[in-house]
Enzyme design. Structure first.
Site, PDB file in Angstrom:
ATOM      1  N   ASP A  34    -113.433  42.208  20.926  1.00 47.10           N
ATOM      2  CA  ASP A  34    -114.644  41.502  20.502  1.00 47.10           C
ATOM      3  C   ASP A  34    -115.766  42.502  20.248  1.00 47.10           C
ATOM      4  O   ASP A  34    -116.552  42.361  19.320  1.00 47.10           O
ATOM      5  CB  ASP A  34    -115.107  40.516  21.585  1.00 47.10           C
ATOM      6  N   GLU A 113     -98.615  13.845  10.565  1.00 46.56           N
ATOM      7  CA  GLU A 113     -99.716  14.756  10.909  1.00 46.56           C
ATOM      8  C   GLU A 113    -100.587  14.145  11.982  1.00 46.56           C
ATOM      9  O   GLU A 113    -100.537  12.955  12.227  1.00 46.56           O
ATOM     10  CB  GLU A 113    -100.634  14.962   9.687  1.00 46.56           C
ATOM     11  N   LYS A 115    -104.205  12.841  13.324  1.00 48.65           N
ATOM     12  CA  LYS A 115    -105.424  12.307  12.730  1.00 48.65           C
ATOM     13  C   LYS A 115    -106.589  12.867  13.535  1.00 48.65           C
ATOM     14  O   LYS A 115    -106.892  12.401  14.626  1.00 48.65           O
ATOM     15  CB  LYS A 115    -105.428  10.780  12.752  1.00 48.65           C
ATOM     16  N   ASP A 117    -110.127  13.708  14.888  1.00 46.83           N
ATOM     17  CA  ASP A 117    -111.297  12.838  15.026  1.00 46.83           C
ATOM     18  C   ASP A 117    -112.568  13.662  14.809  1.00 46.83           C
ATOM     19  O   ASP A 117    -113.185  14.149  15.739  1.00 46.83           O
ATOM     20  CB  ASP A 117    -111.295  12.204  16.419  1.00 46.83           C
ATOM     21  N   TYR A 224    -106.135  19.679   5.302  1.00 49.90           N
ATOM     22  CA  TYR A 224    -104.916  18.904   5.093  1.00 49.90           C
ATOM     23  C   TYR A 224    -104.685  18.383   3.686  1.00 49.90           C
ATOM     24  O   TYR A 224    -103.818  17.547   3.474  1.00 49.90           O
ATOM     25  CB  TYR A 224    -104.844  17.745   6.085  1.00 49.90           C
ATOM     26  N   LYS A 315    -103.309   4.235  14.407  1.00 52.45           N
ATOM     27  CA  LYS A 315    -104.372   4.531  15.377  1.00 52.45           C
ATOM     28  C   LYS A 315    -103.859   4.276  16.788  1.00 52.45           C
ATOM     29  O   LYS A 315    -103.269   3.229  17.058  1.00 52.45           O
ATOM     30  CB  LYS A 315    -105.572   3.623  15.115  1.00 52.45           C
ATOM     31  N   CYS A 409    -137.834   3.637  42.243  1.00 52.06           N
ATOM     32  CA  CYS A 409    -136.899   4.755  42.398  1.00 52.06           C
ATOM     33  C   CYS A 409    -136.059   4.529  43.655  1.00 52.06           C
ATOM     34  O   CYS A 409    -136.610   4.261  44.734  1.00 52.06           O
ATOM     35  CB  CYS A 409    -137.672   6.062  42.510  1.00 52.06           C
ATOM     36  N   CYS A 412    -137.179   7.404  46.308  1.00 59.63           N
ATOM     37  CA  CYS A 412    -138.524   7.572  46.878  1.00 59.63           C
ATOM     38  C   CYS A 412    -139.388   6.327  46.701  1.00 59.63           C
ATOM     39  O   CYS A 412    -140.561   6.334  47.039  1.00 59.63           O
ATOM     40  CB  CYS A 412    -139.214   8.794  46.268  1.00 59.63           C
ATOM     41  N   CYS A 427    -138.455   8.429  37.116  1.00 63.88           N
ATOM     42  CA  CYS A 427    -139.264   8.353  38.322  1.00 63.88           C
ATOM     43  C   CYS A 427    -140.385   9.373  38.136  1.00 63.88           C
ATOM     44  O   CYS A 427    -140.116  10.569  37.985  1.00 63.88           O
ATOM     45  CB  CYS A 427    -138.438   8.715  39.558  1.00 63.88           C
ATOM     46  N   CYS A 433    -140.185  13.385  45.088  1.00 62.24           N
ATOM     47  CA  CYS A 433    -138.930  12.640  45.030  1.00 62.24           C
ATOM     48  C   CYS A 433    -137.785  13.608  45.350  1.00 62.24           C
ATOM     49  O   CYS A 433    -137.573  14.578  44.624  1.00 62.24           O
ATOM     50  CB  CYS A 433    -138.773  12.037  43.639  1.00 62.24           C
TER      51      CYS A 433
HETATM   52  S1  IVH Z   1    -105.661  12.361   4.552  1.00 61.76           S
HETATM   53  C1  IVH Z   1    -106.651   9.763   0.792  1.00 61.76           C
HETATM   54  N1  IVH Z   1    -105.035  13.461   6.814  1.00 61.76           N
HETATM   55  O1  IVH Z   1    -109.238  10.114   8.374  1.00 61.76           O
HETATM   56  C2  IVH Z   1    -106.796   9.984   2.223  1.00 61.76           C
HETATM   57  N2  IVH Z   1    -107.071  12.258   6.692  1.00 61.76           N
HETATM   58  O2  IVH Z   1    -109.543   7.210   7.113  1.00 61.76           O
HETATM   59  C3  IVH Z   1    -106.998  11.378   2.548  1.00 61.76           C
HETATM   60  N3  IVH Z   1    -108.379  12.290   8.781  1.00 61.76           N
HETATM   61  O3  IVH Z   1    -111.567  10.397   5.777  1.00 61.76           O
HETATM   62  C4  IVH Z   1    -107.110  11.627   3.992  1.00 61.76           C
HETATM   63  N4  IVH Z   1    -106.975  13.510   9.935  1.00 61.76           N
HETATM   64  O4  IVH Z   1    -111.612  12.147   7.601  1.00 61.76           O
HETATM   65  C5  IVH Z   1    -105.936  12.716   6.149  1.00 61.76           C
HETATM   66  N5  IVH Z   1    -104.353  14.534   8.758  1.00 61.76           N
HETATM   67  C6  IVH Z   1    -105.259  13.802   8.095  1.00 61.76           C
HETATM   68  C7  IVH Z   1    -106.442  13.352   8.700  1.00 61.76           C
HETATM   69  C8  IVH Z   1    -107.335  12.567   7.965  1.00 61.76           C
HETATM   70  C9  IVH Z   1    -108.132  12.872   9.952  1.00 61.76           C
HETATM   71  C10 IVH Z   1    -109.581  11.463   8.490  1.00 61.76           C
HETATM   72  C11 IVH Z   1    -110.289  11.817   7.223  1.00 61.76           C
HETATM   73  C12 IVH Z   1    -110.319  10.594   6.384  1.00 61.76           C
HETATM   74  C13 IVH Z   1    -110.037   9.516   7.378  1.00 61.76           C
HETATM   75  C14 IVH Z   1    -109.236   8.443   6.677  1.00 61.76           C
END
Ligand code: IVH
Length: 670
Positions: A34, A113, A115, A117, A224, A315, A409, A412, A427, A433
């Site tokens: 680093d 893949e 998803k 968040d 992705y 989901k 509170c 106190c 408070c 306190c």
């Molecule tokens: S593909 C045409 N792949 O989920 C759709 N989306 O509701 C293209 N997201 O707006 C999206 N992981 O922000 C895709 N592996 C993944 C994802 C992903 C998260 C999110 C993305 C998108 C939302 C879809």
């Protein structure tokens, strides 16, 4: 170094740093330390300062931020940014597969893949250079957040390998758990309300005006999807893999972040695996995404109005359980903020036993319409602390009275206040306190402040309950006898404690200032204040205008600082600490002369011999005062290259003497 040599060196360093950045942040396989990395970056920064004409838009020095975006421009997406249709059960996945099979009468490969968040982003690269990054927005138009995205270490600024000339890559920006927790503990330390979850924090961070703060927040990315690429790629899986060769951080098969399968069983196995394993990831996912791999099959499947038919999201069910609310208790923080806490009948959730859940504030209790003895639904979602998401009203009886937020509170008994526009109750009894007094002492002794070893929460509790300490100044008056008289305190520990209290007298001013626990004055702000005002007396007497002229100090902090010093008891503590020998002024480097005594000097632009900070230090050490902007009080303006024309004009208009770096050097050596 002449200009030509500088240009070559800047190019060499730029490429080298891009390479090591990739190894560290994308490949997780660094080759240099680093320290060595920082040294390379520093060298490049210095050269760019001296030869700004050769600095690249995508220089690795952009990673540290500094560019400010006043207003995020709205831009139209070149390809609409669609969303995915969601599903919540395995049957829905089976239905989707069957729908796909009806249209595609050949062997189908599916890509599974994670998803992620976070926040969707589209990033355009032209000739291998990052040129623009746009948020999803409404899918048609998004916001240009290029400056901020450039600070994200895992997003390449310059590509390698055989990349297409002009294309867009899409993916997700998110905040890893560790960063999120670090950020929140820093916020709590200075009395700011912690952020709710990593997703919203990532989204908010991406829209900060100051890219320097974005850089410090440690956002990360996974990419992705490729758009506008005419390579001979057969399908999505190959495309993602190929993007990895260009330097992008893409999911890998190795850790099962991405997988190809041709069966329902394969899909289900992936889903089950991650439903269990997601707890162990360093970032949050809220499901799995399934995509038909082949591009030609994708084309055949096409789109509905909102989403592609060739993809679907599964989901995860948030981990949710039902349990009984035993009691609502209230915690009082160091700043007096009151946090209601739901005490629950212990219940197992996502591998841990949950006994408590934060209720945040009075509004939250009201929104849930919480009653005594309610059966509540608890989820462990994005938040670290489990959350009550609803109430099983069927189980409520007449005798379950509505929970009323406390008026006094709990510690106190002082009447609580709620300031205009704030969700939190406070408070106001700052000085008497107990949890507020103890909390301030705990903050004062913490590692980043006075770093007093051997004084944990329990010892503070003991000393406090014996009436030996009420504030941080009292710490410097406790005696050996008093400490050894405490339960479980051996002579050796008492000795060590006294020693580390003594050592803390050498802690520099900015950390003492931080330790005072002024609301909103974190480590960085304390440093800036110390640097600007040099000693506590100047801070105490600083006007509001002087305060907000300091770097990183805005309205909120300025008001809080002024309020703190208006309080007589705070001034008294400071006086006592001063008398005990703590540092309340910065330790000046040795004075060189008094030649600039009474002169206010502004430094602007870039220079040949010294850096701007070095010039400022020279002004200091020769008795002058550094001005932050040109005004009627300015005596000299030291003008470098690339100085803003507005500043120059203002100085000329006001009749301020404008001198070069050489003239300045002559001035101080005369
Ligand atoms: S593909 C045409 N792949 O989920 C759709 N989306 O509701 C293209 N997201 O707006 C999206 N992981 O922000 C895709 N592996 C993944 C994802 C992903 C998260 C999110 C993305 C998108 C939302 C879809």
């Amino acid at each position: 170094m002449n200009a030509e040599q500088a240009k070559i060196e800047i190019e060499r360093l730029t490429d080298l740093i891009h390479h090591h950045n990739y190894l560290y942040y994308v490949d997780s396989n660094p080759e240099i330390s680093d320290y060595d990395f920082d040294m390379l970056l520093l060298k490049l920064q210095e050269l760019e300062k001296e030869f700004p004409q050769f600095a690249y838009d995508n220089s690795p020095t952009k990673r540290v931020g500094g560019d400010i975006t006043k207003k995020f421009e709205t831009v139209e997406h070149r390809f609409p940014m669609l969303s995915l249709s969601n599903s919540y059960s395995e049957e829905e996945i089976v239905d989707w597969v069957n729908r796909v099979k009806k249209i595609i009468d050949e062997e189908i490969e599916y890509v599974c893949e994670l998803k992620y968040d976070g926040v969707a982003i589209g990033i355009r690269y032209e000739n291998g250079q990052l040129t623009r990054a746009v948020t999803r927005g409404d899918g048609e138009k998004g916001e240009d957040v290029t400056n901020n995205v450039r600070t994200i270490r895992s997003v390449p600024l310059k590509l390698k390998g055989d990349f297409p000339e002009d294309f867009e890559i899409r993916g997700e920006i998110f905040m890893p758990q560790k960063q999120f927790q670090k950020l929140n503990s820093e916020r709590e330390e200075i009395g700011e309300t912690p952020f709710a979850n990593p997703r919203n924090t990532a989204s908010g961070t991406l829209k900060l005006q100051d890219s320097k703060i974005v850089a410090e927040r440690g956002l990360d990315s996974y990419l992705y999807g490729l758009y506008g690429v005419n390579h001979n790629l057969k399908g999505h899986f190959e495309a993602v893999n190929e993007a990895g060769n260009w330097g992008f951080k893409v999911p890998s098969v190795k850790n099962r972040f991405i997988e190809k399968t041709n069966s329902i069983e394969g899909i289900m196995d992936f889903i089950h695996y991650w439903d269990k394993q997601r707890e162990n990831l360093e970032f949050e996912i809220d499901g799995i995404v399934l995509k038909v791999n082949s591009y030609s099959q994708q084309q055949k499947l096409g789109f509905t109005a909102k989403s592609p038919r060739w993809a679907i999201a599964f989901k995860f069910k948030a981990n949710r359980v039902e349990t009984k609310l035993l009691e609502v208790t209230y915690q009082v923080g160091r700043t007096g903020a009151i946090t209601p806490v739901a005490n629950l009948e212990p219940v197992s959730l996502g591998g841990t036993t949950v006994k408590r859940a934060s209720l945040h504030n009075a509004d939250q209790i009201e929104k849930l319409d919480l009653h005594q003895g309610d059966f509540v639904f608890v989820e462990k979602g994005g938040e670290i602390i489990p959350k009550i998401v609803g109430i099983n009203e069927q189980k409520r009886t007449e005798s379950n009275l509505k929970i009323e937020f406390i008026v006094d509170c709990p510690e106190c008994q002082t009447k609580l206040i709620r300031r205009e526009g704030e969700a939190q109750h406070y408070c106001p009894n700052e000085n008497f306190c107990p949890p507020q007094e103890k909390g301030r002492i705990e903050h004062f002794i913490s590692r980043k402040a006075l770093n007093i070893d051997g004084l944990g929460v329990e010892t503070i509790d003991l000393l406090y309950s014996k009436g030996l300490i009420r504030n941080c100044a009292d710490l410097y008056e406790i005696t050996f006898e008093q400490i050894v008289s405490l339960d479980r305190m051996a002579e050796k520990s008492a000795d060590n404690l006294l020693k580390s209290i003594e050592i803390s007298k050498e802690i520099p001013f900015e950390r003492v200032l931080f330790g005072l626990g002024i609301r909103f004055v974190g480590e960085t702000v304390a440093k800036k204040l110390a640097k600007q005002f040099k000693n506590i007396d100047s801070i105490i007497s600083a006007s509001y205008d002087e305060l907000i002229q300091t770097e990183e100090i805005g309205e909120k902090i300025a008001i809080s600082v002024q309020q703190y010093f208006l309080e007589e008891s705070n001034l008294e503590i400071i006086n006592r600490l001063k008398n005990k020998g703590l540092w309340f002024q910065i330790r000046e480097k040795e004075k060189l002369s008094a030649i600039l005594e009474g002169k206010t000097i502004v430094v602007s632009g870039t220079f040949e011999t010294f850096s701007r900070d070095e010039l400022k230090e020279l002004i200091d050490r020769n008795g002058g005062k550094n001005g932050s902007s040109v005004s009627g009080n300015t005596d000299y303006l030291v003008a470098g290259v690339n100085m803003g024309p507005a500043k120059l004009k203002k100085a000329t208009d006001l009749g301020v003497k404008i001198i070069s770096e050489d003239e300045f050097i002559k001035l101080i050596s005369s």
